[in-house]
Design a protein around this motif. Structure first.
Motif, PDB file in Angstrom:
ATOM      1  N   LEU A 180       1.837 -12.958  13.973  1.00 52.84           N
ATOM      2  CA  LEU A 180       1.551 -13.342  12.590  1.00 52.84           C
ATOM      3  C   LEU A 180       0.983 -12.163  11.803  1.00 52.84           C
ATOM      4  N   VAL A 181       0.063 -11.441  12.396  1.00 51.25           N
ATOM      5  CA  VAL A 181      -0.539 -10.291  11.710  1.00 51.25           C
ATOM      6  C   VAL A 181       0.522  -9.244  11.400  1.00 51.25           C
ATOM      7  N   GLY A 182       1.465  -9.040  12.316  1.00 48.91           N
ATOM      8  CA  GLY A 182       2.546  -8.103  12.050  1.00 48.91           C
ATOM      9  C   GLY A 182       3.365  -8.503  10.832  1.00 48.91           C
ATOM     10  N   LEU A 183       3.642  -9.772  10.697  1.00 51.87           N
ATOM     11  CA  LEU A 183       4.384 -10.263   9.529  1.00 51.87           C
ATOM     12  C   LEU A 183       3.577 -10.078   8.244  1.00 51.87           C
ATOM     13  N   VAL A 184       2.285 -10.327   8.316  1.00 53.31           N
ATOM     14  CA  VAL A 184       1.423 -10.135   7.149  1.00 53.31           C
ATOM     15  C   VAL A 184       1.414  -8.677   6.728  1.00 53.31           C
ATOM     16  N   LEU A 185       1.381  -7.782   7.691  1.00 50.67           N
ATOM     17  CA  LEU A 185       1.376  -6.355   7.390  1.00 50.67           C
ATOM     18  C   LEU A 185       2.631  -5.949   6.626  1.00 50.67           C
ATOM     19  N   VAL A 186       3.781  -6.438   7.060  1.00 51.17           N
ATOM     20  CA  VAL A 186       5.036  -6.140   6.356  1.00 51.17           C
ATOM     21  C   VAL A 186       4.989  -6.691   4.933  1.00 51.17           C
ATOM     22  N   MET A 187       4.509  -7.898   4.776  1.00 50.29           N
ATOM     23  CA  MET A 187       4.424  -8.527   3.459  1.00 50.29           C
ATOM     24  C   MET A 187       3.523  -7.718   2.525  1.00 50.29           C
ATOM     25  N   ALA A 188       2.382  -7.259   3.047  1.00 53.28           N
ATOM     26  CA  ALA A 188       1.454  -6.489   2.225  1.00 53.28           C
ATOM     27  C   ALA A 188       2.066  -5.155   1.805  1.00 53.28           C
ATOM     28  N   VAL A 189       2.786  -4.506   2.712  1.00 55.96           N
ATOM     29  CA  VAL A 189       3.435  -3.234   2.384  1.00 55.96           C
ATOM     30  C   VAL A 189       4.420  -3.405   1.249  1.00 55.96           C
ATOM     31  N   VAL A 190       5.199  -4.462   1.297  1.00 52.69           N
ATOM     32  CA  VAL A 190       6.293  -4.655   0.345  1.00 52.69           C
ATOM     33  C   VAL A 190       5.815  -5.193  -0.994  1.00 52.69           C
ATOM     34  N   VAL A 191       4.873  -6.116  -0.979  1.00 54.78           N
ATOM     35  CA  VAL A 191       4.564  -6.906  -2.177  1.00 54.78           C
ATOM     36  C   VAL A 191       3.279  -6.494  -2.877  1.00 54.78           C
ATOM     37  N   LEU A 192       2.260  -6.109  -2.137  1.00 49.57           N
ATOM     38  CA  LEU A 192       0.934  -5.942  -2.730  1.00 49.57           C
ATOM     39  C   LEU A 192       0.902  -4.773  -3.701  1.00 49.57           C
ATOM     40  N   PRO A 193       0.464  -4.972  -4.942  1.00 54.15           N
ATOM     41  CA  PRO A 193       0.373  -3.867  -5.897  1.00 54.15           C
ATOM     42  C   PRO A 193      -0.827  -2.986  -5.598  1.00 54.15           C
ATOM     43  N   PRO A 194      -0.759  -1.696  -5.932  1.00 58.51           N
ATOM     44  CA  PRO A 194      -1.919  -0.820  -5.736  1.00 58.51           C
ATOM     45  C   PRO A 194      -2.981  -1.074  -6.799  1.00 58.51           C
ATOM     46  N   VAL A 195      -4.215  -0.783  -6.459  1.00 52.61           N
ATOM     47  CA  VAL A 195      -5.308  -0.845  -7.439  1.00 52.61           C
ATOM     48  C   VAL A 195      -6.179   0.381  -7.262  1.00 52.61           C
ATOM     49  N   GLU A 196      -6.968   0.696  -8.279  1.00 51.99           N
ATOM     50  CA  GLU A 196      -7.905   1.803  -8.193  1.00 51.99           C
ATOM     51  C   GLU A 196      -9.069   1.450  -7.289  1.00 51.99           C
ATOM     52  N   GLY A 197      -9.650   2.478  -6.706  1.00 50.08           N
ATOM     53  CA  GLY A 197     -10.866   2.284  -5.950  1.00 50.08           C
ATOM     54  C   GLY A 197     -12.071   2.245  -6.873  1.00 50.08           C
ATOM     55  N   PRO A 198     -13.243   1.975  -6.323  1.00 55.86           N
ATOM     56  CA  PRO A 198     -14.453   1.951  -7.150  1.00 55.86           C
ATOM     57  C   PRO A 198     -14.789   3.329  -7.674  1.00 55.86           C
ATOM     58  N   ARG A 199     -15.453   3.366  -8.811  1.00 55.45           N
ATOM     59  CA  ARG A 199     -15.904   4.618  -9.406  1.00 55.45           C
ATOM     60  C   ARG A 199     -17.427   4.690  -9.319  1.00 55.45           C
ATOM     61  N   ASP A 200     -17.928   5.912  -9.383  1.00 59.99           N
ATOM     62  CA  ASP A 200     -19.377   6.092  -9.248  1.00 59.99           C
ATOM     63  C   ASP A 200     -20.165   5.421 -10.363  1.00 59.99           C
ATOM     64  N   ASP A 201     -19.513   5.192 -11.508  1.00 59.26           N
ATOM     65  CA  ASP A 201     -20.236   4.619 -12.642  1.00 59.26           C
ATOM     66  C   ASP A 201     -20.226   3.092 -12.630  1.00 59.26           C
ATOM     67  N   GLU A 202     -19.810   2.492 -11.504  1.00 61.69           N
ATOM     68  CA  GLU A 202     -19.708   1.042 -11.490  1.00 61.69           C
ATOM     69  C   GLU A 202     -21.010   0.355 -11.091  1.00 61.69           C
ATOM     70  N   ASP A 203     -22.035   1.091 -10.735  1.00 59.16           N
ATOM     71  CA  ASP A 203     -23.355   0.481 -10.536  1.00 59.16           C
ATOM     72  C   ASP A 203     -23.999   0.325 -11.917  1.00 59.16           C
ATOM     73  N   ARG A 204     -23.458  -0.623 -12.688  1.00 54.87           N
ATOM     74  CA  ARG A 204     -23.784  -0.675 -14.112  1.00 54.87           C
ATOM     75  C   ARG A 204     -25.143  -1.275 -14.405  1.00 54.87           C
ATOM     76  N   HIS A 205     -25.593  -2.141 -13.559  1.00 56.57           N
ATOM     77  CA  HIS A 205     -26.847  -2.855 -13.818  1.00 56.57           C
ATOM     78  C   HIS A 205     -27.717  -2.833 -12.566  1.00 56.57           C
ATOM     79  N   PRO A 206     -28.283  -1.680 -12.217  1.00 57.84           N
ATOM     80  CA  PRO A 206     -29.085  -1.614 -11.000  1.00 57.84           C
ATOM     81  C   PRO A 206     -30.283  -2.552 -11.021  1.00 57.84           C
TER      82      PRO A 206
END
Length: 394
Positions: A180-206
């Motif tokens: 099952l995990v192998g099938l999920v891995l293939v699905m994620a490779v094909v379908v999942l869109p990329p997103v940005e990682g966190p930025r240093d300025d995202e600790d907005r409200h310490p």
């Protein structure tokens, strides 16, 4: 680059596809974590260890997550999100393969540790992924959709793996999870869109870090109380008079209740986070307390379990969205703290439940679970800024 967030029109738009893939990945992750829950009697018999010792397979896994979630999230925060997510999904496959072929209990535990390390990073990345696919006003709905995989793991993953284990052996159940995990891995490779990682300025409200701490603590208490009892739910059912062949269908029933609870509550996570944070653990405490009173009368135990696990259905979405909404840190860091506290609760719950069961019996296990979960509701009641009545603008 991350895809543009959708307008705040009350819907999830094109983000829904990515969120559904995340939900499937979460399903595989949760099922991998909880496979031993329905198979503890078989595993303990196969390796000639006590049920409590076999329950440590859940604890060892969860301890790795509790210890490593935040360090791994911080260490990988600058790496591209999609490759990191794919590596973690692959780690689940390795864990299940090792467990399936383990010649000794020690090797089986080692395979579970590999899964725990994987899990430590997966959920923080997944929570951040879901949060970045939608605008802030849709965080709760996005978490609810991605978290369908949590309830799905309880609804289908645990009972199906239990049924496979009962019919074909516990090793086959782990092997099926690897496929099952192998099938999920293939699905994620094909379908999942990329997103940005966190930025240093995202600790907005310490200044809101105390709010995040309150959310994380409430989450940890909820999971601690839940897994004091849920780790040994198959033992509870068998000791209440259920035949072995009815354990998997009963777990399926409990999981369906969790999905219903999530479906009913999802829209309220953004509108009434404070009310949700009080009511969800309060109903769970009622269900656990009713289980203590009902044991060992099977029909009443099942009825009480339905209440308890219906209320537990939205818990993951509730605390994930609340942690992101505090805006005390980047979503990945908030997710890492939630992941760590969840699994600290799972590990502590499995260990505490085993100790209470050995010394005092299952009635006390359910009673202790009720008290701990009720403490989470009290904390939410007292933490008004962490769980604001109408949400909070990020």
């Amino acid at each position: 680059m991350s895809p543009p967030r959708q307008p705040t029109d009350g819907g999830l738009g094109s983000a829904r596809t990515g969120l559904l893939v995340l939900a499937v990945a979460v399903f595989a992750a949760v099922t991998t974590e909880l496979v031993p829950v329905g198979l503890l009697p078989q595993i303990s018999s196969a390796f000639d260890v006590s049920t409590g010792t076999a329950g440590l397979l859940v604890s060892a896994y969860a301890v790795m997550v509790a210890v490593l979630s935040v360090p791994l999230a911080l260490a990988t925060r600058r790496l591209p999100r999609k490759p990191v997510l794919l590596v973690t999904v692959g780690g689940y496959g390795v864990s299940n393969v090792v467990a399936a072929v383990a010649p000794t209990f020690g090797v089986l535990a080692a395979g579970r540790v590999v899964g725990g390390i994987t899990h430590a990073l997966f959920f923080s990345v997944c929570i951040g992924y879901a949060a970045r696919l939608v605008p802030p006003t849709q965080t709760g709905r996005a978490m609810a959709l991605a978290s369908v995989g949590v309830s799905g793991g309880l609804v289908l993953g645990v009972p199906l793996s239990t049924a496979v284990g009962e019919a074909l052996g516990w090793r086959v159940a782990f092997g099926a999870m690897a496929v099952l995990v192998g099938l999920v891995l293939v699905m994620a490779v094909v379908v999942l869109p990329p997103v940005e990682g966190p930025r240093d300025d995202e600790d907005r409200h310490p200044g809101r870090r105390w709010d995040l701490a309150s959310v994380v603590t409430a989450n940890g208490l909820t999971y601690l109380g839940t897994y004091v009892l849920y780790t040994y739910v198959s033992v509870l059912l068998l000791d209440s008079g259920a035949s072995e062949r009815w354990v998997a269908p009963t777990l399926l029933l409990f999981g369906v209740c969790g999905l219903v609870g999530l479906r009913i509550t999802a829209a309220q996570l953004d509108r009434r986070p404070r009310g949700s944070a009080i009511l969800v653990p309060l109903l769970m405490a009622v269900g656990c307390g009713a289980t203590a009173l009902a044991y060992p009368r099977l029909a009443l135990v099942v009825a009480a379990g339905m209440v308890w696990l219906a209320a537990f259905g939205p818990a993951a979405s509730l605390y994930q969205s609340a942690s992101v909404r505090t805006a005390a840190s980047a979503p990945e860091t908030a997710g890492a703290w939630i992941n760590a506290s969840s699994n600290a609760g799972i590990a502590g719950g499995a260990a505490l439940g085993g100790a209470v069961m050995a010394s005092s019996g299952l009635t006390w296990v359910a009673g202790v679970a009720a008290v701990i979960v009720a403490a989470s509701a009290i904390l939410a009641l007292l933490s008004r800024s962490a769980f604001p009545p109408g949400g909070r603008d990020l």
